[in-house]
Scaffold this active site. Structure first.
Site, PDB file in Angstrom:
ATOM      1  N   GLY A  99      49.300  38.431  68.727  1.00  0.00           N
ATOM      2  CA  GLY A  99      50.590  37.572  68.441  1.00  0.00           C
ATOM      3  C   GLY A  99      50.041  36.503  67.071  1.00  0.00           C
ATOM      4  O   GLY A  99      48.403  37.106  66.980  1.00  0.00           O
TER       5      GLY A  99
ATOM      6  N   VAL B 235      46.184  35.641  67.743  1.00  0.00           N
ATOM      7  CA  VAL B 235      45.289  36.278  68.823  1.00  0.00           C
ATOM      8  C   VAL B 235      45.508  37.389  69.338  1.00  0.00           C
ATOM      9  O   VAL B 235      46.390  37.769  68.966  1.00  0.00           O
ATOM     10  CB  VAL B 235      46.114  35.606  69.801  1.00  0.00           C
TER      11      VAL B 235
ATOM     12  N   LYS C 104      42.134  33.989  70.125  1.00  0.00           N
ATOM     13  CA  LYS C 104      42.895  33.084  69.290  1.00  0.00           C
ATOM     14  C   LYS C 104      41.861  32.702  68.403  1.00  0.00           C
ATOM     15  O   LYS C 104      40.784  32.186  67.966  1.00  0.00           O
ATOM     16  CB  LYS C 104      42.843  31.471  69.712  1.00  0.00           C
TER      17      LYS C 104
ATOM     18  N   ASP D  14      54.970  21.041  75.950  1.00  0.00           N
ATOM     19  CA  ASP D  14      56.091  23.118  75.255  1.00  0.00           C
ATOM     20  C   ASP D  14      56.444  23.405  76.539  1.00  0.00           C
ATOM     21  O   ASP D  14      55.938  25.397  76.519  1.00  0.00           O
ATOM     22  CB  ASP D  14      54.753  23.406  74.083  1.00  0.00           C
TER      23      ASP D  14
END
Length: 462
Positions: A93, A100, A124, A220
């Site tokens: 990701g 990530v 991450k 979020d």
């Protein structure tokens, strides 16, 4: 070598794996990243507050094999973990503040062999120099600070953190089930059943309650940020847009709420004292021998809501931001309860309620458009309750919005959740278990997911 793709000048998203701008295609999921830790000078940070040497600080991970593996690795490496302790498997990701990677601990067997394939983590990696140039380094620090605070079944665990050159790395748990956005697209009609939506909404509600108790406003919430663990339960992710403030926990009577009576309180009677689903128990088992004591306890609720927090930052994801954010006003804890309403609406009906042809139209709809549902009449009593809950959460006036005054304590008592014991929700069987479905590559947010309209791109203006 380190090889980070440059950020697009037009990208203003948060660390999410959503939309066509930030998600990875399934083709890219299967390829290996050019990122490696070779020939790097390392500077290891010690973090006592989240150190694996202190398992008492993470009681929810006391029996976790991944946590035990980290502790064993720390025991072997007296100087703490660093990049040499992990093998990167592939990139899973990317987002606005970093990438990530799926990774595994090296040398977990007693013979000094290779890493344990059954013990996977998500790492991450943040380029601090690049973020400093974009003035977004504070967001990465905010997320790391929040991760250190968390110990909850529906929130991520920070296993380790360290620095390598100008890169900061955090190691978290890996969710093999993808995210709810991807999972929704696999459902018939690309929407969940009412019972499935109720389950996921309940677990998200419990996670939000915990965050608000710590004074953290998420800001979020959306299906792309709700990950699915291998056991089918959820985990919230991505906290770089979150706001940290203060909350004062208290045990209050429902009648002491200073806010207005919510719509569901007018339409429906409250649950009977025999139902424990909305109460916070502060007494030992011995106290419940008296029927009188039990009744008094049931009429009191745990409240921990950061009602005084305020921010003027323009943050969020277009389809999920509240009217006060869309109109440029200051905002507080009520933005999370608005987003929860949008989230439940999308799970049930397969789309968000105020989406327009472009971002500007979406924000205008959020501020001015009346909430509507796909059909004029609900098909069941459960849908009546669901629509009433959504209407209470999607109240445009934040002062009147369900949850704005007493947070999860008010939302839990809604008839949509009647009969559900929030204290035991972790033990409920989930709608689906990823390990029983055909395996697919996923990430800490699912890397292989259906494209979503560009208007859902996250943004943040400071």
């Amino acid at each position: 070598m380190f090889d980070f793709p440059p950020d697009s000048d037009g990208e203003i998203g948060s660390e999410t794996l959503t939309s066509s701008q930030s998600s990875m295609s399934c083709e890219s999921c299967s390829s290996f990243s050019n990122f490696s830790f070779d020939a790097l000078e390392t500077q290891t940070k010690t973090t006592p507050s989240s150190s694996p040497e202190n398992p008492s600080l993470k009681p929810h991970r006391s029996s976790d094999s991944a946590w035990e593996a980290i502790r064993s690795a720390v025991f072997r490496n007296k100087n703490g973990l660093n990049f040499r302790d992990f093998k990167l498997v592939r990139k899973i990701g990317s987002g606005d503040i970093g990438n990530v990677y799926l990774c595994r601990l090296r040398g977990l067997n007693n013979n000094g062999g290779e890493e344990n394939p059954n013990c996977s983590y998500a790492m991450k990696v943040v380029d601090k120099e690049a973020l400093a140039l974009k003035k977004k380094l504070g967001r990465a620090e905010t997320e790391k600070r929040i991760l250190k605070m968390l110990d909850h079944p529906f929130l991520p665990t920070l296993y380790a953190e360290f620095e390598a050159s100008h890169f900061a790395c955090v190691v978290m748990e890996f969710c093999s089930g993808g995210d709810l956005h991807t999972l929704r697209h696999k459902q018939p009609g690309k929407r969940f059943s009412l019972s499935s939506a109720r389950f996921y909404a309940a677990e998200v509600l419990v996670a939000l309650e915990y965050l608000h108790m710590l004074g953290i406003i998420y800001r979020d919430l959306k299906p792309e940020n709700i990950l699915v663990r291998s056991d089918g339960h959820i985990m919230l992710s991505d906290f770089d847009l979150s706001l940290c403030s203060d909350a004062i926990p208290a045990v209050e009577s429902p009648d002491s709420s200073p806010g207005p009576i919510n719509l569901h309180q007018k339409l429906y009677t409250t649950k009977s004292p025999s139902s424990p689903s909305s109460s916070f128990f502060c007494f030992g088992n011995r106290s419940f021998r008296s029927r009188k004591v039990r009744t008094v306890t049931m009429n009191r609720q745990f409240v921990a809501e950061p009602v005084s927090a305020r921010s003027c930052s323009f943050v969020g994801t277009h389809e999920y931001v509240s009217p006060e954010v869309a109109s440029g006003k200051s905002h507080g804890n009520a933005v999370d309860w608005w987003a929860l309403g949008v989230f439940i609406y999308e799970l049930i009906y397969g789309h968000t309620p105020f989406a327009g042809d472009n971002n500007e139209m979406t924000l205008r709809n959020i501020v001015k458009k009346k909430l509507t549902f796909p059909t004029e009449s609900p098909v069941s009593v459960s849908e009546v309750y669901a629509r009433d809950l959504i209407s209470g959460l999607l109240e445009k006036d934040p002062e009147k919005r369900l949850g704005s005054k007493r947070g999860a304590a008010d939302v839990k008592t809604h008839p949509f959740f009647k009969g559900l014991n929030f204290a035991l929700v972790r033990s409920y069987p989930p709608p689906g278990i990823p390990s029983l479905r055909p395996a697919r590559t996923s990430s800490t947010s699912s890397a292989c997911q259906d494209g979503k309209k560009y208007m859902s791109t996250a943004f943040d203006f400071f």
